[in-house]
Scaffold this active site. Sequence first.
Site, PDB file in Angstrom:
ATOM      1  N   GLU A   1      -1.544  -5.684   8.396  1.00 33.49           N
ATOM      2  CA  GLU A   1      -0.806  -5.135   9.537  1.00 33.49           C
ATOM      3  C   GLU A   1      -1.465  -5.520  10.860  1.00 33.49           C
ATOM      4  OE1 GLU A   1      -0.193  -0.914   9.079  1.00 33.49           O
ATOM      5  OE2 GLU A   1       0.836  -1.162   7.154  1.00 33.49           O
TER       6      GLU A   1
ATOM      7  N   LYS B   1      -1.054  -9.660   2.678  1.00 29.98           N
ATOM      8  CA  LYS B   1      -0.370  -9.170   3.879  1.00 29.98           C
ATOM      9  C   LYS B   1      -1.300  -8.211   4.597  1.00 29.98           C
ATOM     10  CE  LYS B   1       3.008  -5.859   3.889  1.00 29.98           C
ATOM     11  NZ  LYS B   1       2.408  -4.849   4.788  1.00 29.98           N
TER      12      LYS B   1
ATOM     13  N   ASP C   1      -1.014  -6.404  -0.604  1.00 34.98           N
ATOM     14  CA  ASP C   1      -1.131  -5.719   0.688  1.00 34.98           C
ATOM     15  C   ASP C   1      -2.579  -5.290   0.903  1.00 34.98           C
ATOM     16  OD1 ASP C   1       0.028  -4.836   2.990  1.00 34.98           O
ATOM     17  OD2 ASP C   1       1.041  -3.100   2.093  1.00 34.98           O
TER      18      ASP C   1
ATOM     19  N   GLU D   1       8.977  -4.223  10.883  1.00 32.65           N
ATOM     20  CA  GLU D   1       9.388  -2.926  10.319  1.00 32.65           C
ATOM     21  C   GLU D   1       9.882  -1.986  11.414  1.00 32.65           C
ATOM     22  OE1 GLU D   1       6.692  -1.148   7.490  1.00 32.65           O
ATOM     23  OE2 GLU D   1       7.818   0.736   7.438  1.00 32.65           O
TER      24      GLU D   1
ATOM     25  N   ASP E   1       0.845  -1.199   0.000  1.00 37.38           N
ATOM     26  CA  ASP E   1       0.000   0.000   0.000  1.00 37.38           C
ATOM     27  C   ASP E   1       0.883   1.253   0.000  1.00 37.38           C
ATOM     28  OD1 ASP E   1       0.944  -0.115   2.580  1.00 37.38           O
ATOM     29  OD2 ASP E   1      -1.016   0.032   3.545  1.00 37.38           O
ATOM     30  N   SER E   2       2.217   1.050   0.025  1.00 42.02           N
ATOM     31  CA  SER E   2       3.133   2.175  -0.210  1.00 42.02           C
ATOM     32  C   SER E   2       2.948   2.717  -1.627  1.00 42.02           C
ATOM     33  CB  SER E   2       4.592   1.756   0.029  1.00 42.02           C
ATOM     34  OG  SER E   2       4.896   0.560  -0.664  1.00 42.02           O
TER      35      SER E   2
END
Length: 288
Positions: free
Chosen positions: A138, A136, A106, A205, A67-68
Amino acid sequence: MTTSDASSTPAEQNPYGAAPAGPKRVRTRHFQTAKQQGIPITGLTSYDMLTAQIFDQAGIDFLLVGDSAGNNVFGYESTLPVTVDELIPLTRAVAMAAKRALVVADMPFGSYEGGKEEALHTAVRFMKESHSHAVKLEGGVRSRKQIKRIVSAGIPVMGHIGFTPQSEHGLGGHMIQGRGSSGAEKLIEDALAVQDAGAFAVVLEMVPGSVAAEVTKRLEIPTIGVGAGPDVDGQLMVWSDFAGMTEGRVPRFVKQYANLHSVLTDAVNHFRDDVATGAYPAPEHNYE
Ligand code: KIV
């Protein structure tokens, strides 16, 4: 990842350099073998077909359509505004290009926090519509139920703990996580929650190297570091950071392997000048 495996073949010749020998298609079980054999896993973000093809042919083990993309494709100030509908076409382009690498989609902010059924719905959309091989999301303890539900449907999940950019406002900014004894304890608790829920790997991270090393020792699943030091099972970088595509400051953990920003700037200046002076197109560029 050059794990010894029945499906391993020497990598085919490619124009970008010698890719390592290894599996024809990286699967989640190869992550496990790599950890057991102490073979480092490599990952890069990718948001399009062109970079995916280059990274895949170079033998990068997994491509994360992060999502970057919010910052690096759409120009947002953070990852928070990114939607599933925006990420699916990017992920599909990467999945179409990747012949060997495992492609991880993501799950963006707002697509799984509501509960396990919402999380499953989003994961299924990514698998069906983007052709990714895994998702993925978070969060450690707070995302345990979501991870468990997605895994129970046969979808591999990569966890992501430590600094989680989708919570940057809750965390008070881009802060290193896991510092101090309570920070380290929380990180270990999150890592164990992700593992117990069935994730096949976990991204750490921006955490101190010593804490990442301890988490790596405690877990059976591989740890993938983004600013987590050398004592993890693999390394992941955002491609525009590692290739020097962005202007300005990069985080301390980033090593820039190229300066694509200046290469492209030189090229575009050259093109503009050539058109202005008539040097391009030259006779050899004309059709008879
Ligand atoms: O979106 C992303 O690029 C990520 C990595 C930095 C872990 O989540």
